[in-house]
Design a protein around this motif. Structure first.
Motif, PDB file in Angstrom:
ATOM      1  N   THR A 188      52.469  35.512  63.166  1.00  0.00           N
ATOM      2  CA  THR A 188      51.802  36.526  63.985  1.00  0.00           C
ATOM      3  C   THR A 188      52.545  36.758  65.290  1.00  0.00           C
ATOM      4  OG1 THR A 188      49.647  36.015  63.021  1.00  0.00           O
ATOM      5  CG2 THR A 188      49.648  37.134  65.164  1.00  0.00           C
ATOM      6  N   LYS A 241      55.733  38.697  64.708  1.00  0.00           N
ATOM      7  CA  LYS A 241      55.495  40.122  64.468  1.00  0.00           C
ATOM      8  C   LYS A 241      55.138  40.843  65.759  1.00  0.00           C
ATOM      9  CE  LYS A 241      54.099  39.652  59.691  1.00  0.00           C
ATOM     10  NZ  LYS A 241      52.981  39.605  58.757  1.00  0.00           N
ATOM     11  N   GLY A 287      58.316  40.748  67.904  1.00  0.00           N
ATOM     12  CA  GLY A 287      59.526  41.268  67.273  1.00  0.00           C
ATOM     13  C   GLY A 287      60.719  40.333  67.409  1.00  0.00           C
TER      14      GLY A 287
END
Length: 112
Positions: free
Chosen positions: A82, A85, A88
């Motif tokens: 998580t 993501k 990035g």
């Protein structure tokens, strides 16, 4: 941290200052930098060693990334995925036995 009342999250390294602690270059110089997180928790530290994590000087583990068996054993894969993501970037966590590490590890920020 859910399920670990003793755990305190800390961000350290160039993501806090914008510059490399060792070289002084800016955060993303030479490529996309990763985020280095620490979790200070005697309980998670002991569990990581029991699960086979390598130990480094100063009462800390080796970096644990999303693909490691240690992340799986400690149920850290979801949070690493998580955070990767959201940011990035690659995220790694080191687990620390106690707070004695940071005076010598450079700038840091305690996370809520």
């Amino acid at each position: 941290m859910a399920g670990h009342s003793d755990a305190r999250r800390v961000m350290f390294g160039s993501s806090v200052t914008g510059f490399s602690y060792r070289s002084g270059t800016s955060f993303d110089t030479g490529g996309r930098s990763n985020y280095d997180l620490a979790i200070v928790s005697p309980i998670l530290f002991a569990a990581a060693l029991k699960a086979g994590a390598g130990r480094r000087a100063g009462g800390r583990t080796e970096p644990i990334d999303q693909d490691s068996e240690i992340a799986e054993a400690l149920s850290l894969k979801p949070i690493l995925g998580t955070l990767g993501k959201i940011g990035g970037r690659k995220v790694s966590i080191m687990l620390y036995r106690d707070w004695t590490f940071h005076p010598n590890r450079g700038p840091f920020r305690i996370l809520p």
